[in-house]
Design a protein around this motif. Structure first.
Motif: not given
Length: 322
Positions: A50-59, A314-317
Motif C-alpha cells: 500500500n505504501i509503495t503504490l501510493f504513487l500508482k498511476g503517476l509513473t 491521484n490528481d487532487q494534489f
C-alpha cells in the motif's frame, strides 16, 4: 562513480551509467521478497504494498506493482532526477598498488537504506501514507538489490584506472558468449550475464509475470534460505556491502583474463554468483521490511486506523502529505 556534490533534492551530479541489476534483476529481488513476506508476514506485505503504490498511476504505469516499483529509482534518471545518484553504490577501493584514492562519500547506498528506514519508521507519520514514505519504500526495494550486485560496492584502482574504474563502468570487456560484444564489465554483471530473460517489458503482462515468478522459484529452489544461514544472521548493512566488495574482488575482477575477454569459464562462475546474490538480496529484503514496518502494522491493528490518505495518490494534489 565519484560523488561530487549533494544539496537536498536539487543538486545535479555527473551523469554516469550506474544501473545496478537491470530491470529483470531488480524485479526478481522484489518478487522473492514478496513471496517470502506473503508466506510469513502477509499483513506487513500488504502495508508495504500500500505504501509503495501510493504513487500508482503517476509513473507512466511502469511501477504500479510492488515488484515493478523496484525499478523506479533507475526510471527517474530519465527525468534528470539525479539527486539520488550516489545512493546506488558504495565506492570501496580495490587498490592492489596502493594508489591515492578519492574517499567514498558518506552519502551512499548505506545512507540510502538508513534514510529509508528513518522515514518509514517516523512516529509522526505512523498509520498514514505519504509521498515521502512511498518514495523511500521504492528506494529500499531498489538499493537492497543494488548492493548485492558486487560491482556496486567496489572501485578498481591501477595504472590503467588511476582515478578508479567506477565499478567496472570504465573497464571494457569482450563477451565471447554474447556475440563477442564489447561492453563495460559493470553492464555484463547488471545484465546477469545475459542468461535471464531481458524482454520483460513493463507494465508486465500475465506472461511476463509468470516468467518472473518462475525464475524467482528457480532461484529460491537452488538457494533456499537454509543455504544462507550465516549470511542471514548479519543485520548490519555496511557489512553487506563489505561482503559484496569481497565478492567483486574474488569473482568479478580476479578471474578476468588479461585480454579482458569474458569466456565460458569466467561466465559460469560469475553467473553462479549472480544467481546466489539475487536470492540473498530477496531474502534480506524480506527480513528488513518487517523490522521497519512491524510497529506501524501493530499501531494500525491497535487503533483500527484506516487513514483516508492510505490510498493511491491521484490528481487532487491538495490531499498529498510529505
Amino acid at each position: 562513480m565519484k560523488f561530487h556534490c549533494f544539496s537536498g533534492f536539487l543538486c545535479l551530479l555527473l551523469l554516469i551509467s550506474v544501473q545496478g541489476w537491470w530491470e529483470t534483476g531488480h524485479m526478481l529481488v522484489a518478487q522473492i521478497a514478496k513471496n517470502e513476506l506473503l508466506a510469513e508476514h502477509p499483513d506487513i506485505y500488504e502495508r508495504a504494498e500500500n505504501i509503495t503504490l501510493f504513487l500508482k498511476g503517476l509513473t507512466q504505469n511502469l511501477t504500479d506493482t510492488f515488484v515493478e516499483a523496484a525499478v523506479w529509482l533507475d526510471d527517474i534518471k530519465e527525468d534528470q532526477w539525479e539527486s539520488f545518484y550516489s545512493w546506488h553504490f558504495v565506492d570501496r577501493p580495490v587498490n592492489p598498488l596502493g594508489m591515492p584514492v578519492v574517499p567514498d562519500s558518506a552519502i551512499n547506498a548505506v545512507y540510502a537504506i538508513e534514510e529509508a528506514s528513518k522515514v518509514l519508521t517516523n512516529e509522526k507519520r505512523r498509520g498514514t501514507i505519504t509521498i515521502a514514505k512511498s518514495v523511500f519504500m521504492r528506494v529500499l526495494l531498489h538499493v537492497v538489490g543494488d548492493i548485492h550486485q558486487p560491482l556496486h560496492c567496489a572501485d578498481l584502482y591501477n595504472l590503467t584506472f588511476p582515478e578508479g574504474d567506477e565499478g567496472g563502468n570504465k573497464l571494457n570487456v569482450t563477451v565471447k558468449t554474447h556475440n563477442n560484444e564489447t561492453m563495460p564489465l559493470h553492464h555484463y554483471w547488471d545484465a546477469i550475464a545475459y542468461r535471464l530473460p531481458d524482454d520483460l517489458k513493463r507494465p508486465l503482462n500475465e506472461s511476463a509475470k509468470e516468467t518472473l515468478e518462475a525464475w524467482a522459484k528457480k532461484l529460491t529452489d537452488e538457494f533456499p534460505k537454509d543455504f544462507f544461514k550465516e549470511e542471514l544472521k548479519i543485520k548490519d548493512i555496511t557489512q553487506w556491502t563489505i561482503d559484496s566488495y569481497l565478492t567483486a574482488v574474488e569473482h568479478a575482477y580476479k578471474p578476468l583474463r588479461t585480454d579482458s575477454i569474458i569466456d565460458k569459464v569466467y561466465e559460469e562462475q560469475a553467473f553462479y554468483i549472480m544467481r546466489r546474490n539475487l536470492a540473498l538480496a530477496g531474502y534480506r529484503l524480506a527480513q528488513l521490511i518487517p523490522t521497519i514496518l512491524q510497529e506501524e502494522v501493530l499501531f494500525m491493528k491497535g487503533t483500527g486506523r484506516d487513514s483516508p490518505i492510505n490510498k493511491p495518490m491521484n490528481d487532487q494534489f491538495l490531499q498529498m502529505y510529505i
